[in-house]
Design a protein around this motif. Structure first.
Motif, PDB file in Angstrom:
ATOM      1  N   MET A   1       0.851  -1.180   0.000  1.00  0.00           N
ATOM      2  CA  MET A   1       0.000   0.000   0.000  1.00  0.00           C
ATOM      3  C   MET A   1       0.896   1.242   0.000  1.00  0.00           C
ATOM      4  N   PRO A   2       0.719   2.120  -0.991  1.00  0.00           N
ATOM      5  CA  PRO A   2       1.573   3.317  -1.044  1.00  0.00           C
ATOM      6  C   PRO A   2       1.238   4.293   0.083  1.00  0.00           C
ATOM      7  N   ALA A   3       2.210   5.092   0.422  1.00  0.00           N
ATOM      8  CA  ALA A   3       2.019   6.079   1.496  1.00  0.00           C
ATOM      9  C   ALA A   3       1.025   7.147   1.048  1.00  0.00           C
ATOM     10  N   PRO A   4       0.120   7.554   1.943  1.00  0.00           N
ATOM     11  CA  PRO A   4      -0.813   8.633   1.589  1.00  0.00           C
ATOM     12  C   PRO A   4      -0.096   9.979   1.607  1.00  0.00           C
ATOM     13  N   ALA A   5      -0.793  10.981   1.142  1.00  0.00           N
ATOM     14  CA  ALA A   5      -0.225  12.332   1.130  1.00  0.00           C
ATOM     15  C   ALA A   5       0.049  12.792   2.561  1.00  0.00           C
ATOM     16  N   ASN A   6       1.114  13.542   2.721  1.00  0.00           N
ATOM     17  CA  ASN A   6       1.466  14.090   4.023  1.00  0.00           C
ATOM     18  C   ASN A   6       0.344  15.032   4.482  1.00  0.00           C
ATOM     19  N   PRO A   7      -0.194  14.828   5.691  1.00  0.00           N
ATOM     20  CA  PRO A   7      -1.292  15.684   6.152  1.00  0.00           C
ATOM     21  C   PRO A   7      -0.937  17.177   6.184  1.00  0.00           C
ATOM     22  N   TYR A   8       0.311  17.501   6.501  1.00  0.00           N
ATOM     23  CA  TYR A   8       0.699  18.915   6.540  1.00  0.00           C
ATOM     24  C   TYR A   8       0.786  19.518   5.144  1.00  0.00           C
ATOM     25  N   LEU A   9       1.160  18.705   4.166  1.00  0.00           N
ATOM     26  CA  LEU A   9       1.172  19.175   2.779  1.00  0.00           C
ATOM     27  C   LEU A   9      -0.256  19.427   2.300  1.00  0.00           C
ATOM     28  N   VAL A  10      -1.166  18.537   2.662  1.00  0.00           N
ATOM     29  CA  VAL A  10      -2.577  18.715   2.317  1.00  0.00           C
ATOM     30  C   VAL A  10      -3.126  19.965   2.994  1.00  0.00           C
ATOM     31  N   LEU A  11      -2.768  20.171   4.256  1.00  0.00           N
ATOM     32  CA  LEU A  11      -3.206  21.358   4.984  1.00  0.00           C
ATOM     33  C   LEU A  11      -2.714  22.627   4.293  1.00  0.00           C
ATOM     34  N   GLY A  12      -1.453  22.655   3.928  1.00  0.00           N
ATOM     35  CA  GLY A  12      -0.903  23.821   3.244  1.00  0.00           C
ATOM     36  C   GLY A  12      -1.573  24.085   1.911  1.00  0.00           C
ATOM     37  N   ALA A  13      -1.821  23.021   1.157  1.00  0.00           N
ATOM     38  CA  ALA A  13      -2.497  23.186  -0.132  1.00  0.00           C
ATOM     39  C   ALA A  13      -3.917  23.694   0.051  1.00  0.00           C
ATOM     40  N   ALA A  14      -4.611  23.169   1.061  1.00  0.00           N
ATOM     41  CA  ALA A  14      -5.996  23.598   1.310  1.00  0.00           C
ATOM     42  C   ALA A  14      -6.059  25.056   1.746  1.00  0.00           C
ATOM     43  N   ILE A  15      -5.059  25.499   2.483  1.00  0.00           N
ATOM     44  CA  ILE A  15      -5.023  26.903   2.900  1.00  0.00           C
ATOM     45  C   ILE A  15      -4.698  27.798   1.712  1.00  0.00           C
ATOM     46  N   PHE A  16      -3.740  27.378   0.901  1.00  0.00           N
ATOM     47  CA  PHE A  16      -3.277  28.187  -0.216  1.00  0.00           C
ATOM     48  C   PHE A  16      -4.328  28.317  -1.311  1.00  0.00           C
ATOM     49  N   LEU A  17      -4.962  27.200  -1.672  1.00  0.00           N
ATOM     50  CA  LEU A  17      -5.944  27.207  -2.753  1.00  0.00           C
ATOM     51  C   LEU A  17      -7.123  26.330  -2.354  1.00  0.00           C
ATOM     52  N   PRO A  18      -8.292  26.913  -2.181  1.00  0.00           N
ATOM     53  CA  PRO A  18      -9.451  26.130  -1.753  1.00  0.00           C
ATOM     54  C   PRO A  18      -9.712  24.946  -2.683  1.00  0.00           C
ATOM     55  N   ALA A  19     -10.029  23.813  -2.101  1.00  0.00           N
ATOM     56  CA  ALA A  19     -10.353  22.545  -2.772  1.00  0.00           C
ATOM     57  C   ALA A  19      -9.125  21.794  -3.278  1.00  0.00           C
ATOM     58  N   SER A  20      -7.948  22.402  -3.250  1.00  0.00           N
ATOM     59  CA  SER A  20      -6.771  21.682  -3.744  1.00  0.00           C
ATOM     60  C   SER A  20      -6.365  20.552  -2.803  1.00  0.00           C
ATOM     61  N   GLY A  21      -6.631  20.701  -1.517  1.00  0.00           N
ATOM     62  CA  GLY A  21      -6.351  19.622  -0.579  1.00  0.00           C
ATOM     63  C   GLY A  21      -7.195  18.396  -0.874  1.00  0.00           C
ATOM     64  N   HIS A  22      -8.459  18.621  -1.210  1.00  0.00           N
ATOM     65  CA  HIS A  22      -9.341  17.515  -1.550  1.00  0.00           C
ATOM     66  C   HIS A  22      -8.913  16.859  -2.863  1.00  0.00           C
ATOM     67  N   TRP A  84      -2.673   4.162   7.499  1.00  0.00           N
ATOM     68  CA  TRP A  84      -1.493   3.637   6.803  1.00  0.00           C
ATOM     69  C   TRP A  84      -0.399   3.247   7.792  1.00  0.00           C
ATOM     70  N   VAL A  85      -0.154   4.085   8.789  1.00  0.00           N
ATOM     71  CA  VAL A  85       0.858   3.783   9.800  1.00  0.00           C
ATOM     72  C   VAL A  85       0.469   2.529  10.573  1.00  0.00           C
ATOM     73  N   HIS A  86      -0.793   2.417  10.917  1.00  0.00           N
ATOM     74  CA  HIS A  86      -1.254   1.255  11.681  1.00  0.00           C
ATOM     75  C   HIS A  86      -1.096  -0.035  10.879  1.00  0.00           C
ATOM     76  N   LYS A  87      -1.393   0.025   9.579  1.00  0.00           N
ATOM     77  CA  LYS A  87      -1.264  -1.168   8.739  1.00  0.00           C
ATOM     78  C   LYS A  87       0.194  -1.487   8.441  1.00  0.00           C
ATOM     79  N   ALA A  88       1.033  -0.465   8.379  1.00  0.00           N
ATOM     80  CA  ALA A  88       2.449  -0.691   8.078  1.00  0.00           C
ATOM     81  C   ALA A  88       3.198  -1.254   9.271  1.00  0.00           C
ATOM     82  N   HIS A  89       2.758  -0.922  10.469  1.00  0.00           N
ATOM     83  CA  HIS A  89       3.422  -1.370  11.697  1.00  0.00           C
ATOM     84  C   HIS A  89       2.399  -1.992  12.643  1.00  0.00           C
ATOM     85  N   PRO A  90       1.850  -3.161  12.314  1.00  0.00           N
ATOM     86  CA  PRO A  90       0.845  -3.752  13.203  1.00  0.00           C
ATOM     87  C   PRO A  90       1.461  -4.136  14.539  1.00  0.00           C
TER      88      PRO A  90
END
Length: 103
Positions: A1-22, A84-90
């Motif tokens: 399973m590939p790593a999901p997007a970094n939550p802080y990167l998503v937060l920054g994108a959502a702040i910078f441009l509405p809907a880009s985080g989604h 993802w963290v929980h599944k990667a390190h059970p």
């Protein structure tokens, strides 16, 4: 399973441009729904706000939905990252020497 997007990167994108985080999270329709309601409620508050209100006061409905969309994108990203963290390190959340959970 590939790593999901970094939550802080998503937060920054959502702040910078509405809907880009989604969009980064792969749920662009949800982002477009937030954009739609930002525009609609921003327009409604311009019609209902007093004439002497400032820019933010005149568009308060749009800013409210904007803030909710930022929180929503970050929440989705955090949940996906935690799963993802929980599944990667059970079993990493248990301490060595704990009693078995079936007792």
């Amino acid at each position: 399973m590939p790593a999901p997007a970094n939550p802080y990167l998503v937060l920054g994108a959502a702040i910078f441009l509405p809907a880009s985080g989604h969009v980064m999270l792969g749920v662009p329709v949800r982002g477009l729904q937030f954009l739609f309601f930002m525009v609609i409620l921003g327009w409604v508050t311009t019609k209902l706000a007093p004439a002497d209100a400032g820019f933010i006061g005149r568009h308060a409905g749009g800013f409210l939905i904007y803030a909710l969309s930022i929180l929503d994108a970050y929440r989705i990203a955090r949940i996906r990252h935690a799963i993802w963290v929980h599944k990667a390190h059970p079993g990493s959340d248990s301490v060595e020497g704990d009693a078995p959970s079936n007792i």
